[in-house]
Design a protein around this motif. Structure first.
Motif, short mmCIF file in Angstrom:
data_model
loop_
_atom_site.label_atom_id
_atom_site.label_comp_id
_atom_site.label_asym_id
_atom_site.label_seq_id
_atom_site.Cartn_x
_atom_site.Cartn_y
_atom_site.Cartn_z
N GLN A 79 4.59 48.26 98.97
CA GLN A 79 3.83 47.93 100.18
C GLN A 79 4.32 48.76 101.37
O GLN A 79 3.52 49.22 102.18
CB GLN A 79 3.90 46.44 100.49
N GLN A 80 5.62 48.95 101.47
CA GLN A 80 6.17 49.77 102.55
C GLN A 80 5.72 51.23 102.41
O GLN A 80 5.46 51.89 103.42
CB GLN A 80 7.69 49.68 102.56
N LEU A 81 5.61 51.70 101.18
CA LEU A 81 5.10 53.06 100.96
C LEU A 81 3.67 53.18 101.48
O LEU A 81 3.32 54.15 102.15
CB LEU A 81 5.16 53.43 99.48
N ARG A 82 2.83 52.19 101.17
CA ARG A 82 1.44 52.23 101.65
C ARG A 82 1.39 52.29 103.18
O ARG A 82 0.63 53.06 103.75
CB ARG A 82 0.67 51.03 101.12
N THR A 83 2.22 51.50 103.84
CA THR A 83 2.29 51.52 105.30
C THR A 83 2.79 52.87 105.79
O THR A 83 2.25 53.43 106.76
CB THR A 83 3.20 50.39 105.80
N HIS A 84 3.78 53.41 105.13
CA HIS A 84 4.33 54.72 105.48
C HIS A 84 3.25 55.80 105.39
O HIS A 84 3.14 56.65 106.28
CB HIS A 84 5.49 55.03 104.52
N LEU A 85 2.45 55.76 104.34
CA LEU A 85 1.37 56.74 104.19
C LEU A 85 0.37 56.63 105.33
O LEU A 85 -0.08 57.64 105.88
CB LEU A 85 0.67 56.55 102.84
N GLN A 86 0.00 55.41 105.69
CA GLN A 86 -0.95 55.21 106.78
C GLN A 86 -0.37 55.68 108.11
O GLN A 86 -1.06 56.34 108.88
CB GLN A 86 -1.35 53.74 106.89
N THR A 87 0.88 55.36 108.36
CA THR A 87 1.52 55.75 109.61
C THR A 87 1.55 57.26 109.78
O THR A 87 1.34 57.77 110.88
CB THR A 87 2.96 55.19 109.66
N ARG A 88 1.77 57.98 108.70
CA ARG A 88 1.86 59.44 108.75
C ARG A 88 0.52 60.12 108.46
O ARG A 88 0.48 61.33 108.37
CB ARG A 88 2.92 59.92 107.77
N ALA A 89 -0.53 59.32 108.31
CA ALA A 89 -1.87 59.86 108.02
C ALA A 89 -1.88 60.73 106.76
O ALA A 89 -2.50 61.78 106.72
CB ALA A 89 -2.43 60.62 109.22
N ILE A 90 -1.16 60.25 105.75
CA ILE A 90 -1.13 60.93 104.45
C ILE A 90 -2.15 60.26 103.56
O ILE A 90 -2.05 59.06 103.30
CB ILE A 90 0.27 60.85 103.82
N GLN A 91 -3.13 61.00 103.11
CA GLN A 91 -4.19 60.46 102.27
C GLN A 91 -3.91 60.81 100.81
O GLN A 91 -3.55 61.94 100.49
CB GLN A 91 -5.55 61.01 102.68
N ILE A 92 -4.07 59.81 99.95
CA ILE A 92 -3.82 59.98 98.52
C ILE A 92 -5.08 59.57 97.78
O ILE A 92 -5.68 58.54 98.07
CB ILE A 92 -2.68 59.05 98.04
N LYS A 93 -5.47 60.39 96.81
CA LYS A 93 -6.56 59.99 95.93
C LYS A 93 -6.18 60.38 94.51
O LYS A 93 -5.27 61.19 94.29
CB LYS A 93 -7.90 60.57 96.35
N ALA A 94 -6.86 59.78 93.55
CA ALA A 94 -6.57 60.02 92.14
C ALA A 94 -7.75 60.72 91.48
O ALA A 94 -8.90 60.41 91.77
CB ALA A 94 -6.28 58.71 91.43
N ALA A 95 -7.44 61.66 90.61
CA ALA A 95 -8.45 62.34 89.82
C ALA A 95 -7.82 62.80 88.51
O ALA A 95 -6.78 63.46 88.53
CB ALA A 95 -9.01 63.53 90.59
#
Length: 71
Positions: free
Chosen positions: A4-20
């Motif tokens: 959960q902290q990782l998800r918040t960290h990604l949002q805070t730094r505007a890092i977008q992740i997608k899967a393919a």
């Protein structure tokens, strides 16, 4: 850092992740993904892929669904 902290960290730094095709794709401004973040993405890769597989149009790191246009 937990998942959960990782998800918040990604949002805070505007890092977008997608899967393919079983791989994570990362979109971020230059310098946003440091060594610690990269290690965390590797550590939680399976969980991220599972979460994104459940919601195919979702892009982590944003507060809304997203589809990348690679044009």
């Amino acid at each position: 850092m937990n998942f959960q902290q990782l998800r918040t960290h990604l949002q805070t730094r505007a890092i977008q992740i997608k899967a393919a095709d079983g791989k994570l794709s990362v979109r971020a401004e230059k310098g946003a993904v440091d060594a610690e973040t990269r290690a965390l993405l590797t550590q939680y890769k399976a969980e991220l892929l599972d979460l994104l597989a459940a919601e195919p149009l979702r892009c982590l790191g944003t507060s809304r669904p997203a589809v990348w246009n690679n044009a």
